[in-house]
Design an enzyme around this catalytic site. Structure first.
Site, mmCIF file in Angstrom:
data_model
loop_
_atom_site.group_PDB
_atom_site.id
_atom_site.type_symbol
_atom_site.label_atom_id
_atom_site.label_comp_id
_atom_site.label_asym_id
_atom_site.label_seq_id
_atom_site.Cartn_x
_atom_site.Cartn_y
_atom_site.Cartn_z
ATOM 1 C CG PHE A 1 48.080 49.379 39.555
ATOM 2 C CD1 PHE A 1 46.906 50.127 39.532
ATOM 3 C CD2 PHE A 1 48.027 48.077 40.013
ATOM 4 C CE1 PHE A 1 45.710 49.582 39.975
ATOM 5 C CE2 PHE A 1 46.835 47.528 40.468
ATOM 6 C CZ PHE A 1 45.674 48.289 40.447
ATOM 7 C CB CYS B 1 46.251 54.657 31.533
ATOM 8 S SG CYS B 1 47.282 53.210 31.226
#
Length: 438
Positions: free
Chosen positions: A150, A258
């Site tokens: 993340f 992403c």
């Protein structure tokens, strides 16, 4: 623990360096010999704040090699951190993941945990496990776990060392305990869930943030029409704890490795399973349109760009990185050039990568002043601190015609009201447009 990391891109290299900084013995594997030689000298091949310094500090626990067999042979944990780029249909290309899985299956000589850190579609870890077990040469126990990352480019080291959460997806207790030991030195909540849940957490998280950005951009576009101010609106929204004040900045869309890839991949996966996530599809469409927002604004001031000198400030998709993937510059600059503009580009770290896309017909500038001198139009595409702290009076002094279109709302409207700069940003009223009549 003895750890191997496959791939030395943003995910793999940052993961390997951060694990080594906690005392693990880490071997990072890459197929690029030149890249490995650079890393062996303690030099990071990617621009990421704090990474080179942490590499230097952790070299006693770091090894870089092209010898995957030696790296995987007796590793207790093997992280797969290779890329999963987008295919033409929007699905994820898993060929690099499977290539590493095959190498692992043929190389390991001890029980180990294979950790898929790459972003992969839901169910991929199950397939990787079956594939490894089918290809493995030695009679050892190989577990497969999901451990999505993340991290954000520009803050990747901080995001890894001080994670909001560490998600561990497993189907057995043993790999879960091993991974908790791997992350023992990391102060972050550790969530042990099913593998498919871990895979979905990654997509659901990224796509929610992408959706939030696209939603705010649509509200910003409406604010311009009805006379509201998007910054006042988002400030009011952010006080609601259910909404929060993160990812409420309006602009010309998201980019990077992403959000664009992960929204398209989840959209593809839903369609492939005869399902539809309409909110994700809408987020993708809004973001693609938002990239052209400044070009559309520019048409209010010029019928075409023929022979105009246009300054472009920022070419990376965000500050703090030299990454151009899905950057607004890659679609805006070609349109300007096709329409006959003379384009000047400034970026503190991204110009070398930009030159690979546009080696000719663009003037690359060392300073913002050089880029805007004599310009008829200025487009701000990246909110670098150098841009936000720039003396706005210089636009008026140096530009041939001081028209600044700000795709990242780097300045306050009050700053511009005290100049003779025509300033047009996102979701806010344009400033000094009356100067057009003079």
């Amino acid at each position: 623990m003895k750890i191997a990391v496959a791939g030395t891109g943003y995910v793999g290299l940052v993961t390997g360096v951060c694990l080594a900084s906690k005392g693990h013995d880490v071997t990072c594997v890459d197929i690029d010999k030149d890249k490995v030689e650079i890393m062996q000298k303690g030099v990071s091949p990617i621009y990421e704040p704090g990474l080179s310094e942490l590499m230097t500090e952790s070299l006693a626990h770091l090894t870089f090699t092209t010898d995957y067999q030696g790296a995987y042979r007796d590793a207790e944990v093997i992280f797969i951190g290779v890329g999963t780029p987008e295919k033409q249909d929007g699905s994820a290309n898993l060929s690099y993941v499977y290539k590493v899985a095959k190498q692992i299956a043929e190389s390991v000589e001890r029980d180990c945990v294979v950790v898929v850190k790459s972003t992969v579609p839901i169910g991929t870890n199950d397939k990787i496990e079956a594939y490894i077990h089918d290809k493995q040469k030695n009679d050892v126990k190989i577990y497969v776990a999901s451990n999505p990352e993340f991290l954000s480019q520009g803050t990747a080291v901080k995001d890894t060392l001080h994670a909001s959460r560490i998600v561990i997806g497993v189907e057995d207790k043993v790999p879960g305990e091993i991974l908790k030991n791997v992350y023992d030195g990391f102060e972050a909540p550790k969530l042990v869930v099913k593998r498919r849940s871990a895979e979905m957490i990654k997509y659901a998280s990224n796509d929610f943030l992408a959706l939030k950005i696209s939603y705010v951009n649509e509200i910003a576009n409406l604010c311009e029409i009805v006379g509201a101010d998007i910054e006042e609106v988002t400030d009011g929204m952010g006080y609601d704890a259910r909404i929060g004040n993160k990812f409420l900045s309006s602009g010309i869309g998201y980019g990077g490795s992403c959000f664009p890839k992960d929204t398209k991949a989840l959209n593809w996966l839903a369609n492939f399973n005869d399902n539809e996530i309409r909110t994700i599809r809408a987020a993708i469409e809004v973001n693609e349109n938002q990239k052209f927002k400044l070009i559309k604004k520019a048409k209010k001031y010029y019928d075409d760009f023929l022979f105009l000198n246009v300054a472009v400030l920022g070419c990376t998709f965000k500050p703090g990185t030299d990454d151009l993937r899905e950057a607004a510059s890659l679609v805006n600059v070609p349109l300007l050039m096709e329409d006959g503009a003379h384009v000047r580009v400034w970026d503190p770290v991204g110009m070398e990568n930009f030159k690979k896309h546009f080696p000719e017909k663009i003037q690359y500038c060392k300073t913002i002043e050089e880029a805007i001198t004599g310009a008829d139009l200025c487009l701000i595409l990246t909110e670098w601190d150098e841009v936000k702290q720039f003396d706005v009076q210089k636009y008026e002094e140096l530009m041939n015609k001081a028209i600044v279109l700000d795709g990242r709302n780097c300045y306050t409207l009050d700053q511009m009201k005290n100049t003779k700069v025509i300033y047009d940003s996102i979701g806010r009223s344009a400033v000094n447009q009356d100067l057009l009549k003079k």
